[in-house]
Scaffold this motif. Structure first.
Motif, PDB file in Angstrom:
ATOM      1  N   GLY A 136       0.850  -1.205   0.000  1.00 16.46           N
ATOM      2  CA  GLY A 136       0.000   0.000   0.000  1.00 16.46           C
ATOM      3  C   GLY A 136       0.874   1.240   0.000  1.00 16.46           C
ATOM      4  N   ARG A 137       0.297   2.327   0.498  1.00 19.33           N
ATOM      5  CA  ARG A 137       1.061   3.589   0.575  1.00 19.33           C
ATOM      6  C   ARG A 137       2.050   3.475   1.735  1.00 19.33           C
ATOM      7  N   VAL A 138       3.316   3.776   1.473  1.00 23.23           N
ATOM      8  CA  VAL A 138       4.304   3.682   2.561  1.00 23.23           C
ATOM      9  C   VAL A 138       4.090   4.852   3.522  1.00 23.23           C
ATOM     10  N   LEU A 139       3.914   4.492   4.805  1.00 24.37           N
ATOM     11  CA  LEU A 139       3.675   5.535   5.818  1.00 24.37           C
ATOM     12  C   LEU A 139       4.988   5.993   6.439  1.00 24.37           C
ATOM     13  N   TYR A 140       5.885   5.015   6.706  1.00 22.49           N
ATOM     14  CA  TYR A 140       7.218   5.386   7.176  1.00 22.49           C
ATOM     15  C   TYR A 140       8.156   4.182   7.085  1.00 22.49           C
TER      16      TYR A 140
ATOM     17  N   MET B  87      12.997   3.559  -2.042  1.00 22.37           N
ATOM     18  CA  MET B  87      11.966   4.540  -2.356  1.00 22.37           C
ATOM     19  C   MET B  87      12.207   5.263  -3.677  1.00 22.37           C
ATOM     20  N   GLY B  88      13.413   5.115  -4.239  1.00 25.51           N
ATOM     21  CA  GLY B  88      13.716   5.799  -5.500  1.00 25.51           C
ATOM     22  C   GLY B  88      13.781   7.303  -5.343  1.00 25.51           C
ATOM     23  N   GLU B  89      14.056   7.774  -4.164  1.00 23.91           N
ATOM     24  CA  GLU B  89      14.239   9.216  -3.948  1.00 23.91           C
ATOM     25  C   GLU B  89      15.166   9.442  -2.761  1.00 23.91           C
ATOM     26  N   ARG B  90      15.708  10.655  -2.704  1.00 24.54           N
ATOM     27  CA  ARG B  90      16.713  10.960  -1.681  1.00 24.54           C
ATOM     28  C   ARG B  90      16.074  11.689  -0.501  1.00 24.54           C
ATOM     29  N   PRO B  91      16.729  11.652   0.638  1.00 23.01           N
ATOM     30  CA  PRO B  91      16.240  12.480   1.746  1.00 23.01           C
ATOM     31  C   PRO B  91      16.393  13.966   1.404  1.00 23.01           C
ATOM     32  N   GLY B  92      15.364  14.727   1.736  1.00 23.57           N
ATOM     33  CA  GLY B  92      15.422  16.167   1.489  1.00 23.57           C
ATOM     34  C   GLY B  92      15.830  16.938   2.731  1.00 23.57           C
ATOM     35  N   SER B  93      15.622  16.317   3.906  1.00 31.78           N
ATOM     36  CA  SER B  93      16.027  16.990   5.143  1.00 31.78           C
ATOM     37  C   SER B  93      16.343  15.950   6.201  1.00 31.78           C
ATOM     38  N   VAL B  94      17.107  16.395   7.208  1.00 25.50           N
ATOM     39  CA  VAL B  94      17.519  15.464   8.260  1.00 25.50           C
ATOM     40  C   VAL B  94      17.582  16.202   9.601  1.00 25.50           C
ATOM     41  N   ALA B  95      17.125  15.488  10.629  1.00 30.26           N
ATOM     42  CA  ALA B  95      17.348  15.936  12.012  1.00 30.26           C
ATOM     43  C   ALA B  95      18.169  14.836  12.667  1.00 30.26           C
ATOM     44  N   ALA B  96      19.049  15.195  13.613  1.00 29.84           N
ATOM     45  CA  ALA B  96      19.952  14.177  14.163  1.00 29.84           C
ATOM     46  C   ALA B  96      20.208  14.407  15.645  1.00 29.84           C
ATOM     47  N   TRP B  97      20.269  13.297  16.371  1.00 29.73           N
ATOM     48  CA  TRP B  97      20.671  13.322  17.779  1.00 29.73           C
ATOM     49  C   TRP B  97      21.768  12.280  17.938  1.00 29.73           C
ATOM     50  N   ALA B  98      22.833  12.624  18.618  1.00 26.25           N
ATOM     51  CA  ALA B  98      23.918  11.653  18.794  1.00 26.25           C
ATOM     52  C   ALA B  98      24.529  11.862  20.168  1.00 26.25           C
ATOM     53  N   HIS B  99      25.098  10.774  20.705  1.00 22.36           N
ATOM     54  CA  HIS B  99      25.674  10.843  22.047  1.00 22.36           C
ATOM     55  C   HIS B  99      26.968  10.049  22.099  1.00 22.36           C
TER      56      HIS B  99
ATOM     57  N   LEU C  21      11.818  12.294   3.093  1.00 23.64           N
ATOM     58  CA  LEU C  21      12.184  12.102   1.692  1.00 23.64           C
ATOM     59  C   LEU C  21      11.780  13.328   0.869  1.00 23.64           C
ATOM     60  N   GLU C  22      12.598  13.544  -0.166  1.00 20.94           N
ATOM     61  CA  GLU C  22      12.550  14.784  -0.934  1.00 20.94           C
ATOM     62  C   GLU C  22      11.198  15.064  -1.593  1.00 20.94           C
ATOM     63  N   GLN C  23      10.620  14.045  -2.264  1.00 17.51           N
ATOM     64  CA  GLN C  23       9.386  14.294  -3.016  1.00 17.51           C
ATOM     65  C   GLN C  23       8.142  13.823  -2.265  1.00 17.51           C
ATOM     66  N   SER C  24       8.155  12.589  -1.779  1.00 19.27           N
ATOM     67  CA  SER C  24       6.951  12.040  -1.133  1.00 19.27           C
ATOM     68  C   SER C  24       6.752  12.603   0.268  1.00 19.27           C
ATOM     69  N   LEU C  25       7.817  13.163   0.852  1.00 22.31           N
ATOM     70  CA  LEU C  25       7.827  13.680   2.234  1.00 22.31           C
ATOM     71  C   LEU C  25       7.618  12.572   3.274  1.00 22.31           C
ATOM     72  N   ILE C  26       7.779  11.306   2.834  1.00 19.26           N
ATOM     73  CA  ILE C  26       7.653  10.176   3.768  1.00 19.26           C
ATOM     74  C   ILE C  26       8.788  10.256   4.788  1.00 19.26           C
ATOM     75  N   PRO C  27       8.485  10.040   6.081  1.00 15.34           N
ATOM     76  CA  PRO C  27       9.561  10.050   7.073  1.00 15.34           C
ATOM     77  C   PRO C  27      10.294   8.701   7.148  1.00 15.34           C
ATOM     78  N   ALA C  28      11.565   8.766   7.498  1.00 18.68           N
ATOM     79  CA  ALA C  28      12.355   7.551   7.731  1.00 18.68           C
ATOM     80  C   ALA C  28      13.208   7.800   8.969  1.00 18.68           C
ATOM     81  N   PHE C  29      13.316   6.767   9.808  1.00 21.19           N
ATOM     82  CA  PHE C  29      14.026   6.887  11.084  1.00 21.19           C
ATOM     83  C   PHE C  29      15.181   5.891  11.090  1.00 21.19           C
ATOM     84  N   VAL C  30      16.355   6.367  11.456  1.00 18.71           N
ATOM     85  CA  VAL C  30      17.557   5.526  11.412  1.00 18.71           C
ATOM     86  C   VAL C  30      18.182   5.534  12.811  1.00 18.71           C
TER      87      VAL C  30
END
Ligand code: NAD
Length: 362
Positions: free
Chosen positions: A143-147, A180-192, A209-218
């Motif tokens: 279906g539609r990818v939510l995240y 997803m066939g698209e690149r991340p358009g923005s990133v937020a980061a926390w590191a310790h 993601l740049e076009q779909s605006l789908i979020p991804a968490f790493v």
């Protein structure tokens, strides 16, 4: 692939370079030269790779090889790969392609100027389980990818020259863009940084993601009691989990979901705002070949034919841009847009990077 003779150099016979040497020497018609500036590592190669020539001198090796695999620590990738490209040799560089956007950009430009293939070792893009996941996303099965959520954790090898994000997240960034066939358009980061004085060892990235605006968490960590290598894709029809640590059932598809029933009434309404769907869990059959062998065989093809790699230098540059943007996001404490100039203040920095790497600033 024809069985013509090809001489390749593996530069760096450490943890990962030894694996390259093993798979490359299993390919018919490939002769290997192992280049390592540590005599102890060359001694290990003498036993691990008895048919390979050994040297500590890259310049000498460049005279008689047709392609070069760079498996040295990330900060050395730029200089070694530049030398090989300027000698007109196709190069496969391990991830991350470089430790700054300017050096990564300069490598891509140098390869183009010399008309030789530049490939980056985004190994998971040569992994049949990742191909299957991509197929399920693109066929609409989920279906539609939510995240997307990824976790790459264990009691990992603390690196000298990069932090846990630059060490481990390149895999997840390349997987996410490939799926997803698209690149991340923005990133937020926390590191310790929990141990030692040098680098962050636990980190979380939130990408959009740049076009779909789908979020991804790493989530990446060198300091976790459990080894986890997991990619979860949550769709509005089904959900899929890829667990790279399993020998079987690497991918499980969960026919489950949650549907909103929220009619938009006032929040004090007693009705549940969602309904749940539950169904089967199935595991598709995936014919598995060692991804490093698939990747390195593709590199040999590129060396022999001059074809453009499936994971070209530009893909490596894309990942380095996101890594650089994540550094900026950590420093600022804000979400940061991934832009061409990340790590690159202006074109002068590319020239500076080239000059530092011994190239002609043109
Ligand atoms: N694709 C993957 O799944 C994967 C997995 C692990 C590591 N890697 C990558 O592989 C690369 C190497 O990592 P590693 O863990 O094997 O490192 P390592 O420290 O175990 O080995 C690096 C080797 O390079 C040699 N070396 C350093 N500078 C050199 C130079 N200038 N010339 C010749 N030899 C030099 C060292 O002596 C050492 O033997 C890194 O870029 C890492 O990110 C990729």
């Amino acid at each position: 692939m024809s069985h013509q003779h090809t001489r390749l150099a593996v530069v760096g016979y450490g943890y990962w370079g030894a694996k390259h040497a093993r798979v490359l020497s299993s390919v018919p018609g490939v002769d290997l030269v192992v280049v390592d500036n540590d005599p102890g590592r060359r001694e290990e190669a003498r036993w691990g790779c008895p048919n390979a020539d050994l040297t500590g001198d890259l310049a000498a090796a460049l005279d008689f090889v047709e392609g070069v695999v760079v498996a040295t620590p990330p900060r050395t990738h730029g200089e070694i790969a530049h030398r090989a490209l300027r000698a007109g040799k196709p190069v496969l560089v391990e991830k991350p392609l470089a430790t700054s956007t300017s050096v990564a950009r300069s490598l891509v430009d140098t390869a183009a100027e010399h008309g030789v293939p530049l490939m980056v070792g985004h190994t998971f893009e040569y992994n049949a389980a990742v191909w299957k996941l991509r197929e399920m996303i693109h066929s609409g099965e989920l279906g539609r990818v939510l995240y997307i959520d990824t976790a790459r954790l264990n009691l990992g090898i603390y690196q000298n020259d990069v932090d846990v994000i630059w060490d481990l997240a390149p895999h997840d960034l390349s997987i996410i863009s490939f799926l997803m066939g698209e690149r991340p358009g923005s990133v937020a980061a926390w590191a310790h940084r929990s141990v030692g004085a040098r680098h962050a060892d636990v980190a979380y990235l939130r990408l959009q993601l740049e076009q779909s605006l789908i979020p991804a968490f790493v989530h990446v960590s060198w300091l976790d009691p459990q080894k986890v290598r997991r990619v979860t894709v949550v769709g509005d029809r089904k959900m899929a989990v890829y667990n790279d640590l399993l020998d079987e059932d690497r991918i499980r598809i969960y026919d489950i979901g949650v549907d909103s029933t929220d009619p938009g009434e006032p929040v004090d309404t007693p009705a549940m705002p969602v309904t749940y769907r539950t169904g089967d869990i199935v595991s598709p059959h995936v014919v598995f070949r060692e991804p490093l062998l698939v990747q390195d065989t593709h590199f040999i093809d590129c060396v022999r034919t001059g074809e453009r790699p499936s994971t070209p230098g530009e893909s490596g540059l894309d990942v380095v841009r996101v890594l650089s943007a994540s550094d900026a996001a950590r420093k600022s404490g804000h979400e940061v847009a991934v832009r061409e100039e990340h790590g690159l203040l202006d074109g002068r920095q590319v020239l500076l990077a080239r000059a530092q790497l011994g190239g002609t600033p043109s």
